[in-house]
Motif scaffolding. Structure first.
Motif, short mmCIF file in Angstrom:
data_model
loop_
_atom_site.label_atom_id
_atom_site.label_comp_id
_atom_site.label_asym_id
_atom_site.label_seq_id
_atom_site.Cartn_x
_atom_site.Cartn_y
_atom_site.Cartn_z
N ILE A 81 0.84 -1.19 0.00
CA ILE A 81 0.00 0.00 0.00
C ILE A 81 0.88 1.25 0.00
CG2 ILE A 81 -1.86 1.23 1.17
CD1 ILE A 81 -2.62 -1.58 0.14
N THR A 82 1.74 1.37 1.00
CA THR A 82 2.74 2.44 1.10
C THR A 82 4.03 1.79 1.57
OG1 THR A 82 2.29 2.98 3.41
CG2 THR A 82 0.96 4.11 1.78
N ASP A 83 5.00 2.61 1.95
CA ASP A 83 6.23 2.03 2.49
C ASP A 83 6.00 1.34 3.83
OD1 ASP A 83 7.70 2.92 0.33
OD2 ASP A 83 8.26 4.82 1.30
N HIS A 84 4.96 1.75 4.55
CA HIS A 84 4.71 1.22 5.89
C HIS A 84 3.53 0.26 5.97
CE1 HIS A 84 7.64 4.09 7.31
NE2 HIS A 84 6.99 5.05 6.67
N PHE A 85 2.60 0.33 5.03
CA PHE A 85 1.40 -0.50 5.08
C PHE A 85 1.41 -1.51 3.94
CE2 PHE A 85 0.10 3.33 7.30
CZ PHE A 85 -0.49 2.80 8.42
N LYS A 86 1.04 -2.75 4.26
CA LYS A 86 0.98 -3.83 3.28
C LYS A 86 -0.22 -4.70 3.57
CE LYS A 86 5.91 -3.97 2.75
NZ LYS A 86 6.97 -4.02 3.69
N ALA A 93 -4.78 -10.20 5.91
CA ALA A 93 -4.49 -9.29 7.00
C ALA A 93 -3.83 -8.04 6.45
CB ALA A 93 -3.58 -9.96 8.02
N THR A 94 -3.76 -7.02 7.28
CA THR A 94 -3.08 -5.79 6.95
C THR A 94 -2.44 -5.24 8.21
OG1 THR A 94 -3.28 -3.65 5.83
CG2 THR A 94 -5.08 -4.28 7.32
N ASN A 95 -1.61 -4.21 8.06
CA ASN A 95 -1.00 -3.56 9.22
C ASN A 95 -1.95 -2.54 9.82
OD1 ASN A 95 1.29 -3.95 7.06
ND2 ASN A 95 2.22 -4.13 9.06
N ASP A 96 -1.84 -2.34 11.12
CA ASP A 96 -2.51 -1.20 11.74
C ASP A 96 -1.47 -0.12 12.00
OD1 ASP A 96 -1.13 -2.11 13.94
OD2 ASP A 96 -2.88 -2.45 15.19
N ASP A 100 -11.19 -0.80 1.80
CA ASP A 100 -11.51 0.52 1.26
C ASP A 100 -10.51 1.57 1.74
OD1 ASP A 100 -13.68 -0.57 -0.05
OD2 ASP A 100 -15.13 0.04 1.49
N ILE A 101 -10.15 1.51 3.00
CA ILE A 101 -9.17 2.46 3.55
C ILE A 101 -7.82 2.28 2.87
CG2 ILE A 101 -7.85 3.04 5.63
CD1 ILE A 101 -10.43 2.39 7.22
N ASN A 102 -7.40 1.04 2.69
CA ASN A 102 -6.12 0.78 2.03
C ASN A 102 -6.14 1.25 0.58
OD1 ASN A 102 -4.92 -0.28 4.27
ND2 ASN A 102 -5.16 -2.41 3.66
N LYS A 103 -7.26 1.08 -0.10
CA LYS A 103 -7.39 1.52 -1.49
C LYS A 103 -7.24 3.03 -1.58
CE LYS A 103 -10.51 1.31 -5.44
NZ LYS A 103 -11.81 0.86 -5.92
N ALA A 104 -7.94 3.76 -0.70
CA ALA A 104 -7.85 5.23 -0.70
C ALA A 104 -6.44 5.69 -0.33
CB ALA A 104 -8.87 5.80 0.27
N GLU A 128 0.13 7.15 -4.28
CA GLU A 128 0.59 7.17 -5.67
C GLU A 128 0.55 8.58 -6.25
OE1 GLU A 128 -1.69 4.31 -7.82
OE2 GLU A 128 -0.58 2.62 -6.96
N ARG A 129 -0.51 9.36 -5.95
CA ARG A 129 -0.59 10.73 -6.43
C ARG A 129 0.55 11.58 -5.86
NH1 ARG A 129 -6.36 12.63 -5.15
NH2 ARG A 129 -7.19 10.56 -5.28
N ARG A 130 0.86 11.36 -4.61
CA ARG A 130 1.96 12.12 -3.99
C ARG A 130 3.31 11.76 -4.60
NH1 ARG A 130 3.02 13.79 2.12
NH2 ARG A 130 5.16 14.43 1.84
N GLN A 131 3.50 10.47 -4.91
CA GLN A 131 4.76 10.04 -5.52
C GLN A 131 4.93 10.65 -6.92
OE1 GLN A 131 7.26 8.38 -4.04
NE2 GLN A 131 6.01 8.53 -2.21
N ILE A 132 3.84 10.78 -7.64
CA ILE A 132 3.89 11.38 -8.98
C ILE A 132 4.22 12.87 -8.87
CG2 ILE A 132 2.51 11.99 -11.00
CD1 ILE A 132 1.06 9.31 -10.60
N ALA A 133 3.65 13.56 -7.87
CA ALA A 133 3.85 14.99 -7.70
C ALA A 133 5.29 15.32 -7.28
CB ALA A 133 2.88 15.54 -6.67
#
Length: 79
Positions: free
Chosen positions: A30-35, A46-49, A63-67, A73-78
């Protein structure tokens, strides 16, 4: 497949994971910290909290992970 055999396999998988613990593999970053993870044996997701612990992956958490992934991804592009 015989329903009795299928039920036996599911019960065996659950018992195995309860006794030895889950064997999680990463299925999605999902991000560097969430998978997102999936158990190789019983296929539980399962996922990370926030604290880094693995928790059950519910529909709400999906849904939270998707958002979160879309924002990341938008921030990485910017940058």
């Amino acid at each position: 497949m015989n329903p009795n055999i299928a039920r036996h396999n599911v019960l065996f998988e659950k018992a195995f994971c309860r006794f030895f613990g889950h064997k999680f593999k990463t299925t999605r970053k999902i991000t560097d910290h969430f998978k997102e993870f999936e158990c190789k044996v019983c296929h539980r997701c399962a996922t990370n909290d926030i604290l880094g612990n693995k928790i059950h992956l519910s529909e709400e958490m999906k849904d939270i992970n998707k958002a979160l992934n879309q924002l990341y991804e938008r921030r990485q592009i910017a940058l």
